[in-house]
Motif scaffolding. Structure first.
Motif, mmCIF file in Angstrom:
data_model
loop_
_atom_site.group_PDB
_atom_site.id
_atom_site.type_symbol
_atom_site.label_atom_id
_atom_site.label_comp_id
_atom_site.label_asym_id
_atom_site.label_seq_id
_atom_site.Cartn_x
_atom_site.Cartn_y
_atom_site.Cartn_z
ATOM 1 N N GLY A 79 6.755 -1.102 -0.945
ATOM 2 C CA GLY A 79 7.542 -2.086 -0.216
ATOM 3 C C GLY A 79 7.545 -3.447 -0.864
ATOM 4 N N GLU A 80 6.478 -3.779 -1.574
ATOM 5 C CA GLU A 80 6.420 -5.074 -2.246
ATOM 6 C C GLU A 80 5.369 -5.026 -3.336
ATOM 7 O OE1 GLU A 80 5.365 -7.763 0.926
ATOM 8 O OE2 GLU A 80 3.230 -7.620 0.463
ATOM 9 N N THR A 81 5.402 -6.014 -4.204
ATOM 10 C CA THR A 81 4.410 -6.128 -5.267
ATOM 11 C C THR A 81 4.177 -7.596 -5.583
ATOM 12 O OG1 THR A 81 3.892 -5.547 -7.575
ATOM 13 C CG2 THR A 81 6.196 -5.912 -7.040
ATOM 14 N N THR A 82 2.957 -7.912 -5.990
ATOM 15 C CA THR A 82 2.618 -9.259 -6.462
ATOM 16 C C THR A 82 2.295 -9.253 -7.945
ATOM 17 O OG1 THR A 82 0.275 -8.972 -5.911
ATOM 18 C CG2 THR A 82 1.701 -9.875 -4.183
ATOM 19 N N ARG A 117 -6.980 -0.902 -6.299
ATOM 20 C CA ARG A 117 -7.967 -0.040 -5.657
ATOM 21 C C ARG A 117 -7.583 0.325 -4.223
ATOM 22 N NH1 ARG A 117 -11.289 -4.329 -7.813
ATOM 23 N NH2 ARG A 117 -12.596 -3.671 -9.555
ATOM 24 N N LYS A 118 -8.076 1.488 -3.803
ATOM 25 C CA LYS A 118 -8.005 1.857 -2.395
ATOM 26 C C LYS A 118 -8.880 0.913 -1.569
ATOM 27 C CE LYS A 118 -7.449 6.851 -3.191
ATOM 28 N NZ LYS A 118 -8.112 8.177 -3.057
ATOM 29 N N ARG A 119 -8.533 0.762 -0.287
ATOM 30 C CA ARG A 119 -9.281 -0.100 0.615
ATOM 31 C C ARG A 119 -9.725 0.690 1.839
ATOM 32 N NH1 ARG A 119 -10.668 -5.280 -1.419
ATOM 33 N NH2 ARG A 119 -9.433 -5.401 -3.326
ATOM 34 N N VAL A 157 6.054 1.415 -10.498
ATOM 35 C CA VAL A 157 4.880 1.650 -9.664
ATOM 36 C C VAL A 157 4.634 3.149 -9.565
ATOM 37 C CG1 VAL A 157 3.824 1.336 -7.399
ATOM 38 C CG2 VAL A 157 5.314 -0.451 -8.336
ATOM 39 N N ILE A 158 3.459 3.589 -10.017
ATOM 40 C CA ILE A 158 3.048 4.985 -9.873
ATOM 41 C C ILE A 158 2.204 5.048 -8.598
ATOM 42 C CG2 ILE A 158 1.947 6.964 -10.948
ATOM 43 C CD1 ILE A 158 4.337 5.851 -12.482
ATOM 44 N N THR A 159 2.754 5.661 -7.565
ATOM 45 C CA THR A 159 2.129 5.640 -6.241
ATOM 46 C C THR A 159 1.060 6.720 -6.110
ATOM 47 O OG1 THR A 159 3.737 7.175 -5.294
ATOM 48 C CG2 THR A 159 4.324 4.832 -5.289
ATOM 49 N N ARG A 160 0.305 6.606 -5.022
ATOM 50 C CA ARG A 160 -0.731 7.593 -4.742
ATOM 51 C C ARG A 160 -0.132 8.995 -4.588
ATOM 52 N NH1 ARG A 160 -5.314 8.036 -6.407
ATOM 53 N NH2 ARG A 160 -4.627 10.123 -6.880
ATOM 54 N N GLN A 161 1.026 9.071 -3.938
ATOM 55 C CA GLN A 161 1.659 10.373 -3.735
ATOM 56 C C GLN A 161 2.047 11.009 -5.059
ATOM 57 O OE1 GLN A 161 2.101 11.975 -0.641
ATOM 58 N NE2 GLN A 161 2.470 13.688 -2.051
ATOM 59 N N ARG A 162 2.581 10.216 -5.967
ATOM 60 C CA ARG A 162 2.993 10.791 -7.250
ATOM 61 C C ARG A 162 1.776 11.222 -8.065
ATOM 62 N NH1 ARG A 162 5.759 8.396 -12.428
ATOM 63 N NH2 ARG A 162 6.164 10.359 -13.483
ATOM 64 N N MET A 163 0.713 10.431 -8.042
ATOM 65 C CA MET A 163 -0.500 10.841 -8.753
ATOM 66 C C MET A 163 -1.024 12.163 -8.210
ATOM 67 S SD MET A 163 -2.638 7.340 -9.580
ATOM 68 C CE MET A 163 -2.300 6.364 -8.106
ATOM 69 N N THR A 222 0.833 -1.199 0.000
ATOM 70 C CA THR A 222 0.000 0.000 0.000
ATOM 71 C C THR A 222 0.870 1.252 0.000
ATOM 72 O OG1 THR A 222 -1.770 -1.137 1.173
ATOM 73 C CG2 THR A 222 -1.775 1.263 1.246
ATOM 74 N N THR A 223 0.539 2.213 -0.871
ATOM 75 C CA THR A 223 1.332 3.443 -0.964
ATOM 76 C C THR A 223 0.610 4.654 -0.397
ATOM 77 O OG1 THR A 223 0.527 4.108 -3.166
ATOM 78 C CG2 THR A 223 2.338 2.513 -3.080
ATOM 79 N N GLU A 224 -0.714 4.597 -0.274
ATOM 80 C CA GLU A 224 -1.467 5.735 0.235
ATOM 81 C C GLU A 224 -1.021 6.069 1.646
ATOM 82 O OE1 GLU A 224 -6.119 7.214 0.482
ATOM 83 O OE2 GLU A 224 -5.632 5.087 0.719
#
Length: 715
Positions: free
Chosen positions: A52-55, A172-174, A73-79, A42-44
């Motif tokens: 930190g990781e990806t599947t 998606r966000k959770r 990975v385009i993170t929430r912060q970068r968006m 999670t990046t948010e």
């Protein structure tokens, strides 16, 4: 100690106070062990430009350094920093991805010389709209997503099918266990207005049931005369912990994209004397009745159970529905340079809908063998997609010549209902069993090996011409070897198989092409600096593919679309570099360079309309000390020349766009602990450039300098 994947443990002890009074007896408090669930992917809320990781590559949770493929990975912060509010804007700012925009609505995406036709929601593959013309994903709003993961190269292990280009995973966000809310209001160039609201809340006092709602609305005008884009989107999800180890999720998202004055293709590029026409970037022949509406609806249900031994069992059901409706007009011809006359209007109409049901079940976890711990994932996927479309083939919409200098007169809306429609009905069924194991051969050496056994069947009826194609037991292999040079660096090699049904490409009879097959080999070096807060990678790849879809010059399907044929011997080679993460506290960076060469079976340059080299750079820095409320950022995108060769594909006279760079800047000021005011400026130096040049002897220009001011609130 680590009790299970996805769990964490921490031990703390009260330090002894050496400065205390010597008469006091020193007491060491007992160690305290704290365990709980966390998601390193999670990046948010992290403020980071990496994860930190990806599947995304194998379904096994691994760091970027452990993954034997090129991953961005385009993170929430970068968006948020760059105001990347659509999937198109995200992909345009992703290393190794090239966007090819034909007009106001249709953008297709390429990587390593091949069309990207793999899209996933939370790792589950789907077909969203039409990947050939981008009408499915380009305008999707990104407010719903925690991150966008792009795995370059083959991805058949998880998707079962697809080009050796890249796989796009929209994550998606959770819901969060505690109440959180955010909202933003934006205003920018051409009367653009945007609003977003995001609320996450527990529905029970203990947080075992929680929900999240996200909504967006954007409208305004455009740099194109008469073009008015409009988007409405909604996303809702409820999660419930049935037990401490079992979680159920139900969700739904809705995106409604309804532009007015939409364009179809570009404007005529050539005068009758062979000279090029130079337009203002605002020029458009879209009419007030022109539109290209897309509605996308997704419903999903998930259940996940976590066992005490570290294993996880997860089942997912997704349903995707799309509806499209378009009425468009364009200009063709070579007008006289003196009078401006000689262009004529063409029109078309299209209406379609699709529904795809997908079910995926997966189990993954650790196991021991020969005294070492390894990881395994095994799963099965089944999907069924039905699509129907009714087209009015392109036709002359009037015999009155259009003055290219004034783009007048306008074209009244034709009576599309009185023109015969060409029906197309397609049903695609896919299923597959996949597995991958990560073997720890030695402390520094990991072998990832797996594959997927596919079943694929298509029934296609295009204007009465039928096709039935079935393929059983098609196996696509996956292998990767990762060697940890030390705690910072790793080297890898990987091999991925390719099996790509080409249902979006049709021949001159209107039938879909048979699947293409091939392989990708990749060698790379990766690094994780600053405890993984900064990731770097360099990859060298080679891809070979047979039966790849190739455009047939001057040939069309019965519905009026470009006709294709399968070609053998297609090859692509290249090198890519990625840097993403944090250089220092408060200093984020994203940088990348990608280069490829590609040729078809005859040794001719493949897809010359794509730049061979692209570069991305974006960085933000939060000022220190008394200026720490201010964050500044800047970025540059550069690409090499591209061209349409004369007499090749859809071009008769060709067209070329030279290399160019686009610069952006941003600033954000914290008005209070909860409120930020931001400003983004794109194309700072107002560069004029073509998005495409020569396709059907037309030209389409990119946006001039533009800005967006945003007021953000978070609780």
């Amino acid at each position: 100690m680590l009790s299970a994947p996805g769990a964490f443990a921490a031990e703390t002890a009260q330090p002894q106070n050496k400065a205390a009074d010597s008469s006091q007896k020193e007491v060491a408090l007992p160690a305290i062990s704290v365990t709980g669930q966390m998601n390193n992917a999670t990046t948010e809320g992290t403020g980071s430009y990496t994860t930190g990781e990806t599947t995304a590559a194998t379904r096994l949770p691994m760091t970027l350094k452990e993954t034997p493929q090129a991953v961005t990975v385009i993170t929430r912060q970068r968006m948020d920093d760059q105001q990347l509010n659509t999937v198109q804007s995200v992909l345009e700012n992703t290393n190794g991805v090239t966007a090819r925009q034909a007009d106001s609505e249709r953008t297709s995406f390429y990587s390593r010389g091949f069309l990207i036709n793999n899209v996933q929601y939370d790792g589950i593959p789907t077909v969203i709209g039409n990947t050939v013309n981008g009408s499915g994903i380009s305008a999707l709003d990104t407010a719903f997503y925690d991150r966008v993961e792009v795995v370059r190269g083959g991805s058949a292990l998880l998707t079962g099918t697809g080009n050796p280009s890249a796989a796009i995973n929209l994550v998606r966000k959770r819901p969060t266990p505690e109440f959180a809310a955010s909202a933003s209001l934006g205003a920018g160039s051409w009367d653009t207005h945007r609003g977003m609201g995001d609320v996450s809340t527990p529905l029970t006092e203990d947080g075992r049931i929680r929900a999240r709602l996200v909504g967006t609305y954007q409208d305004g005008n455009s740099y194109l005369d008469g073009y008015k884009p409009e988007r409405k989107a909604f996303y809702g999800i409820v999660e419930a912990d049935l037990t401490a180890d079992t979680t159920v999720s139900l969700g739904y998202d809705y995106q409604d994209i309804t532009p007015k004055g939409a364009t179809w293709g570009g404007l005529p590029l050539w005068y009758s004397d062979g000279s090029q026409i130079d337009y203002s970037r605002s020029k458009s022949y879209g009419q007030d009745w022109s539109h290209f509406d897309n509605t996308l609806k997704t419903a999903f249900a998930e259940v996940e159970h976590r066992f005490d031994n570290g294993w996880t069992l997860k089942g997912v059901f997704n349903q995707y529905r799309t509806e499209t409706e378009a009425e468009l007009v364009s200009l063709g011809g070579r007008p006289d340079p003196a009078t401006g006359l000689g262009a004529f209007p063409f029109a078309l109409a299209s209406e379609g809908r699709s529904r795809q049901n997908t079910f995926d079940v997966m189990a993954r976890g650790p196991f021991e063998m020969l005294g070492r711990q390894h990881d395994l994932v095994v799963g099965a996927t089944s999907s069924r997609r039905k699509a129907s479309q009714d087209d009015v083939a392109p036709f002359f919409a009037g015999f009155t010549p259009i003055n290219i200098h004034t783009l007048s007169p306008g074209t009244p809306r034709p009576n599309f209902d009185a023109i015969p429609h060409i029906p197309t009905r397609t049903e695609v069924k896919q299923s597959g069993i996949y597995s991958a194991a990560r073997f720890s051969l030695a402390d520094p050496l990991k072998l990832i090996i797996g594959g997927r056994l596919n079943y694929y069947e298509v029934d296609d009826d295009a204007n009465g011409s039928t096709l039935h194609y079935k393929k059983n037991n098609e196996f696509t292999p996956y292998a990767g070897l990762v060697y940890d040079i030390d705690s910072t660096y790793s080297a890898y090699v990987s091999y991925t198989g390719i099996f790509n049904p080409q249902t979006d490409f049709r021949d001159t009879t209107g039938n879909v092409l048979t699947p293409s097959k091939g392989k990708t080999k990749e060698v790379g070096l990766k690094a994780a600096y600053l405890d993984g807060r900064l990731n770097a990678a360099v990859a060298v790849f080679e891809t070979e593919m047979d039966d790849a879809a190739q455009l047939v010059p001057g040939a069309f399907t019965p519905g009026g679309a470009n006709a294709y044929t399968g070609a053998d011997g297609t090859k692509s080679r290249g090198i890519e570099f990625d840097l993403q993460g944090e250089l220092a506290n408060g200093w984020n960076i994203y940088a990348g360079i990608a280069h490829f060469t590609a040729e078809d079976g005859d040794g001719e340059r493949l897809n010359s309309q794509l730049p061979r080299t692209t570069a991305q750079f974006f960085t933000t820095y939060r000022l220190p000390g008394a200026w720490n409320k201010l964050t500044l950022g800047t970025g540059v995108k550069w690409q090499s020349r591209f061209y349409q060769a004369p007499g090749v594909g859809t071009s008769t006279l060709g067209g070329e766009q030279s290399a160019y760079a686009l610069t952006s800047v941003m600033g954000r000021y914290a008005l209070s602990e909860n409120i930020d005011l931001g400003l983004n400026v794109n194309n700072l130096f107002d560069k004029k450039y073509a998005l495409q040049k020569g396709d059907f002897d037309t030209v389409t220009y990119g946006a001039p300098r533009n800005l967006m001011a945003t007021l953000d609130y978070r609780y």
